[in-house]
Scaffold this motif. Sequence first.
Motif, PDB file in Angstrom:
ATOM      1  N   SER A   1       0.947   3.943  -3.027  1.00  0.00           N
ATOM      2  CA  SER A   1       0.557   5.341  -2.784  1.00  0.00           C
ATOM      3  C   SER A   1       1.539   6.307  -3.433  1.00  0.00           C
ATOM      4  O   SER A   1       1.193   7.430  -3.762  1.00  0.00           O
TER       5      SER A   1
ATOM      6  N   ASN B   1       1.584  10.948  -2.880  1.00  0.00           N
ATOM      7  CA  ASN B   1       0.272  10.702  -2.276  1.00  0.00           C
ATOM      8  C   ASN B   1       0.356  10.019  -0.920  1.00  0.00           C
ATOM      9  O   ASN B   1      -0.664   9.774  -0.297  1.00  0.00           O
ATOM     10  N   GLY B   2       1.557   9.698  -0.469  1.00  0.00           N
ATOM     11  CA  GLY B   2       1.723   8.942   0.763  1.00  0.00           C
ATOM     12  C   GLY B   2       1.555   9.787   2.016  1.00  0.00           C
ATOM     13  O   GLY B   2       1.544  11.011   1.984  1.00  0.00           O
TER      14      GLY B   2
ATOM     15  N   GLU C   1       0.835  -1.210   0.000  1.00  0.00           N
ATOM     16  CA  GLU C   1       0.000   0.000   0.000  1.00  0.00           C
ATOM     17  C   GLU C   1       0.868   1.257   0.000  1.00  0.00           C
ATOM     18  O   GLU C   1       0.563   2.235  -0.689  1.00  0.00           O
TER      19      GLU C   1
END
Length: 165
Positions: free
Chosen positions: A63, A67-68, A59
């Motif tokens: 991301s 966007n993390g 994940e």
Amino acid sequence: YHQLRTKETWLREFNQTEIKAMLGSYTKVLFVRDPFHRLIATFLQGMGISSSFSTFVQEVLDSGMHNGSMAWKPLVSLCRPCLIQYDYVVMFGFLRQELGHLLHRAGLPAGSLPPELTDSQVQWTYRWLSEEMFSELSAQQKKQLSHFYRWDLAAFPFSSSFLSD
């Protein structure tokens, strides 16, 4: 520069002259931690809703850099060590000795350190956790993580990081 500061003013909201003056008036300390240890801590704190560490890492990788979460973004993207000249860089795992040095430089008694800073136990625990969690990852995930954190690994001496290999 207190008159310029509001409750939540980001540094990027000031012009270059104001930024230079502000940064020059502060002692700048950067606390850094092995990016793999940051991932482990984030996972253990439940910030990832994944059932396994491997799923959580996927994940994070999916991301991407932009966007993390701040909890796992590369440090270089958060603190800009190439643009800001930090007066001190304190590495997690050496907190006791480095904070003692900072206190001494600030003219404070070295005995001001909290007694619970037991770096050797923390280092041993993270070494064990790192081995266990690293073994859960696929070869592709290991390679992607090393690439994701390549600038952190280049900027800071995380020589014992599993991602450095």
